[in-house]
Design an enzyme around this catalytic site. Structure first.
Site, PDB file in Angstrom:
ATOM      1  CG  ASP A 143      -0.356  -0.057   2.514  1.00 26.29           C
ATOM      2  OD1 ASP A 143       0.881  -0.185   2.593  1.00 26.29           O
ATOM      3  OD2 ASP A 143      -1.082   0.024   3.526  1.00 26.29           O
ATOM      4  CB  SER A 144       4.588   1.706  -0.112  1.00 26.37           C
ATOM      5  OG  SER A 144       4.810   0.513  -0.839  1.00 26.37           O
ATOM      6  CE  LYS A 171       3.048  -6.001   3.887  1.00 25.70           C
ATOM      7  NZ  LYS A 171       2.578  -4.827   4.663  1.00 25.70           N
ATOM      8  CD  GLU A 230       0.200  -1.506   8.112  1.00 25.04           C
ATOM      9  OE1 GLU A 230      -0.194  -0.731   9.018  1.00 25.04           O
ATOM     10  OE2 GLU A 230       0.751  -1.098   7.069  1.00 25.04           O
ATOM     11  CD  GLU A 267       7.692  -0.382   7.851  1.00 23.49           C
ATOM     12  OE1 GLU A 267       6.741  -1.070   7.446  1.00 23.49           O
ATOM     13  OE2 GLU A 267       7.934   0.772   7.429  1.00 23.49           O
TER      14      GLU A 267
HETATM   15  O1  KIV Z   1       3.529  -1.127   1.647  1.00 25.71           O
HETATM   16  C1  KIV Z   1       4.718  -1.494   1.717  1.00 25.71           C
HETATM   17  O2  KIV Z   1       5.550  -1.204   0.844  1.00 25.71           O
HETATM   18  C2  KIV Z   1       5.115  -2.288   2.877  1.00 25.71           C
HETATM   19  C3  KIV Z   1       6.562  -2.564   3.054  1.00 25.71           C
HETATM   20  C4  KIV Z   1       7.279  -1.356   3.523  1.00 25.71           C
HETATM   21  C5  KIV Z   1       6.796  -3.715   3.939  1.00 25.71           C
HETATM   22  O3  KIV Z   1       4.292  -2.665   3.641  1.00 25.71           O
END
Ligand code: KIV
Length: 271
Positions: free
Chosen positions: A51-52, A120, A122, A189
């Protein structure tokens, strides 16, 4: 006789074996077809459609604004570019926190509409019920502990997490809960290397570190950071392998000059 070469695909079981054999896992983010194709062909083990994308693709300050539809669009593009690596897709903010029915529905949409191999999400204890239901539905789940960017307004800063004993103890407990809930791996992280080492040794599932030292079972970096497309973001944990910002700027300036001077296109570049 078939001449098709069988491609050995990376699965969650492959990652488990890699941990058992002491082989490190390489993971990188990607958000589109072209980069995913390059990373897959280069031999990366896991692509994370993170989600980056909210930051590096859409230009938002945080990861919070990206939607499930937008994540699905990025994931579909990535999946078209890969043949062998495992693709994990982030559940974006607001698509799993409220209750486990919504979490399951979001995970199912990602799997059904993108062809991804895992999702994934969090969080620790608070995410366990959702993780169990998603895993029960046959969807592999990667956890994410430590600095969890979707909670940035709770933390207030992007500094290292779990430096104090209380938060470190909670993280160790959460890691075990994620494993018990059925996660096949977890991201750690921005936490102290010594804590990441202890967690990695206490779990039988792999840990993938970002800013969490060398003892994790694998490492992940955001592609824009490691390729030097971003110039503003230079945390201590980042190793920058290219300076694409400079190289692309130079190439585009050269192109502009060639167009302005009439040098491009020449007769070999014309019909
Ligand atoms: O969204 C992302 O890029 C991430 C990584 C930094 C692990 O969750």
């Amino acid at each position: 006789m078939s001449v098709n070469k069988e491609v050995k695909r990376i699965t969650t079981h492959t990652l488990q074996k890699m941990k058992s054999n002491g082989e490190k896992i390489s993971m990188i983010t990607a958000y589109d077809f072209s980069f995913a194709r390059i990373f897959d062909a280069a031999g990366i083990d896991v692509i994370l459609v993170g989600d980056s994308a909210s930051n590096v693709m859409a230009g938002h300050e945080t990861t919070l604004p990206i939607t499930l539809d937008q994540m699905i669009y990025h994931a579909q593009s990535v999946l078209r570019g890969i043949h062998r690596c495992l693709v994990v897709v982030d559940l974006p903010f607001g698509t799993y926190q409220s209750n486990s029915d919504i979490a399951l529905a979001s995970a199912i949409r990602i799997m059904k509409e993108t062809g991804a191999h895992a999702i994934k999400l969090e969080g620790g204890e608070e995410a366990v019920e959702s993780i169990k239901r998603i895993v029960h539905a046959g969807i592999p789940v990667m956890g994410h502990l430590g600095l969890t960017p979707q909670s940035i307004y709770k933390f207030g800063t992007y500094t290292v997490r779990a430096k104090e004993e209380e938060e470190a103890n909670k993280l160790k407990k959460d890691a075990l809960l994620l494993q018990e809930a059925g996660c096949f791996a977890t991201v750690l992280e921005k936490i102290p290397a010594i804590l990441a080492k202890e967690v990695s040794e206490s779990l039988h599932i792999p840990t993938i570190g970002i800013g969490a030292g060398n003892a994790c079972d694998g490492q992940v970096l955001v592609m824009h950071d490691m390729l030097g497309i971003n110039t503003e973001f230079k945390p201590r944990f980042l190793r920058q392998y290219l300076n694409l910002h400079e190289q692309i700027t130079g190439a585009v300036q050269q192109y502009i000059g060639d167009v302005k001077s009439g040098d491009f296109p020449n007769e070999h570049e014309s019909y």
